[in-house]
Design a protein around this motif. Structure first.
Motif, mmCIF file in Angstrom:
data_model
loop_
_atom_site.group_PDB
_atom_site.id
_atom_site.type_symbol
_atom_site.label_atom_id
_atom_site.label_comp_id
_atom_site.label_asym_id
_atom_site.label_seq_id
_atom_site.Cartn_x
_atom_site.Cartn_y
_atom_site.Cartn_z
ATOM 1 N N ARG A 156 -2.136 13.393 -1.808
ATOM 2 C CA ARG A 156 -2.365 13.077 -3.224
ATOM 3 C C ARG A 156 -1.173 12.288 -3.752
ATOM 4 O O ARG A 156 -0.027 12.598 -3.419
ATOM 5 N N LEU A 157 -1.461 11.292 -4.589
ATOM 6 C CA LEU A 157 -0.410 10.454 -5.161
ATOM 7 C C LEU A 157 -0.675 10.281 -6.644
ATOM 8 O O LEU A 157 -1.781 9.888 -7.044
ATOM 9 N N ALA A 184 4.129 12.779 -5.093
ATOM 10 C CA ALA A 184 3.190 12.800 -3.968
ATOM 11 C C ALA A 184 3.141 14.177 -3.329
ATOM 12 O O ALA A 184 4.169 14.848 -3.172
ATOM 13 N N PRO A 242 0.515 4.650 -0.411
ATOM 14 C CA PRO A 242 0.255 5.799 0.467
ATOM 15 C C PRO A 242 0.509 5.491 1.939
ATOM 16 O O PRO A 242 1.088 6.317 2.665
ATOM 17 N N ALA A 264 3.411 7.264 4.154
ATOM 18 C CA ALA A 264 3.044 7.994 5.369
ATOM 19 C C ALA A 264 3.823 7.476 6.568
ATOM 20 O O ALA A 264 4.297 8.255 7.409
ATOM 21 N N ASP A 282 0.868 -1.169 0.000
ATOM 22 C CA ASP A 282 0.000 0.000 0.000
ATOM 23 C C ASP A 282 0.909 1.223 0.000
ATOM 24 O O ASP A 282 1.449 1.609 1.034
ATOM 25 N N TYR A 338 6.517 7.859 -8.481
ATOM 26 C CA TYR A 338 5.344 8.628 -8.072
ATOM 27 C C TYR A 338 5.728 10.077 -7.759
ATOM 28 O O TYR A 338 6.862 10.369 -7.371
ATOM 29 N N VAL A 389 -0.499 11.216 3.350
ATOM 30 C CA VAL A 389 -0.398 11.545 1.929
ATOM 31 C C VAL A 389 -1.715 12.168 1.476
ATOM 32 O O VAL A 389 -2.784 11.570 1.620
#
Length: 289
Positions: A17-18, A32, A4, A8, A2, A30, A15
């Motif tokens: 926005r990704l 972020a 995000p 984090a 996962d 990515y 997070v």
């Protein structure tokens, strides 16, 4: 994984926005936005089955170690590592800009300064990688030529042999046999980026930054030859500014193909026979010296 949640946990910040930037080799890239308004670049092993690939565990930690090692000699030449573990690397988000003559001049001077930070030996104190391939960083106290043959050429010949054919392998073996004569005047180890093709130079508004290193102590001509391999913007200015700070030994232009053999071998191993011609041409040029 996962992404995000992992990001984090690694940064200590949720997070907001990704955005996926695409895949490269075994990882995904990515952009972020974190909840504290910081924007970051993320490289992550997040594809299905990544957790069952222990052979890849050292790639991102080696990259982080290399960036920190380069920063110890020239902190403004590489982005700071914000966080890293075996599955994720986090760097500041730096919007790319076009290269300029001024930033190219600065890059030449910066490389000269970086290379002058002489490590104790060839190699590095961590296990290296180039892309997804292991890269021997075993220390070598002697001259560069034999170290290069043992740790940068010979290890990749078996995997490249099916594409090179018997005659191609023999040609590379001739280079290895003559490495002491071909390597040029002895030089102390230089602190290298180690994979300095133009795609690993991030041109920003202020200056060029080096990313995605295969950092180690090596020969300073290697970084410059790698810049020339696939073409770098304003290369003549980079080299001229470099020489103003740290003049290169005579014959350095003739040795460019020798330094390009390792990355070309790596490309044959990773991408196949499309790089065979370039590799064998460079080997022949190195022998012609």
């Amino acid at each position: 994984m996962d992404v995000p949640a992992h990001l984090a946990a690694l940064t200590g910040t949720p997070v907001a926005r990704l955005r996926t930037l695409g895949r490269s080799h075994a990882w995904t890239l990515y952009h972020a936005d974190l909840a504290d308004s910081h924007r970051v670049f993320v490289k992550a092993f997040d594809h299905e089955g990544a957790d069952e690939l222990p052979d890849l565990d050292g790639i991102l930690t080696a990259e982080a170690a290399g960036l920190r090692w380069l920063a110890a000699a020239h902190p403004s030449l590489v982005p700071p590592v914000l966080a890293a573990d075996t599955r994720m690397l986090v760097l500041p988000w730096l919007p790319p800009q076009s290269a300029t003559a001024t930033s190219a001049d600065q890059l030449g001077r910066d490389l000269a300064t970086l290379h002058a930070a002489t490590p104790d030996s060839f190699g590095a104190p961590w296990d290296g990688y180039i892309a997804t391939l292991p890269l021997s960083n075993a220390a070598g106290p002697g001259e560069w030529g034999p170290w290069y043959a043992e740790h940068r050429l010979a290890p990749y010949l078996p995997a490249a042999a099916p594409e090179l054919g018997r005659d191609g392998v023999r040609l590379l073996d001739r280079v290895i046999d003559r490495i002491t004569d071909l390597a040029g005047p002895p030089e102390p180890p230089a602190r290298l980026h180690g994979d300095l093709w133009s795609g690993n130079v991030l041109w920003t508004a202020d200056r060029a930054l080096l990313i995605d290193p295969a950092a180690h102590g090596g020969h300073r001509e290697t970084d410059l030859a790698m810049l020339a391999l696939f073409g770098a913007p304003h290369l003549d200015r980079i080299l001229s500014a470099y020489q103003e700070i740290a003049p290169l030994n005579s014959g350095w232009r003739q040795r460019i193909p020798l330094h390009q053999l390792h990355p070309l071998l790596v490309h044959v191993v990773l991408f196949g026979g499309s790089y065979r011609g370039m590799l064998l041409s460079a080997a022949a040029s190195a022998l012609a010296g």
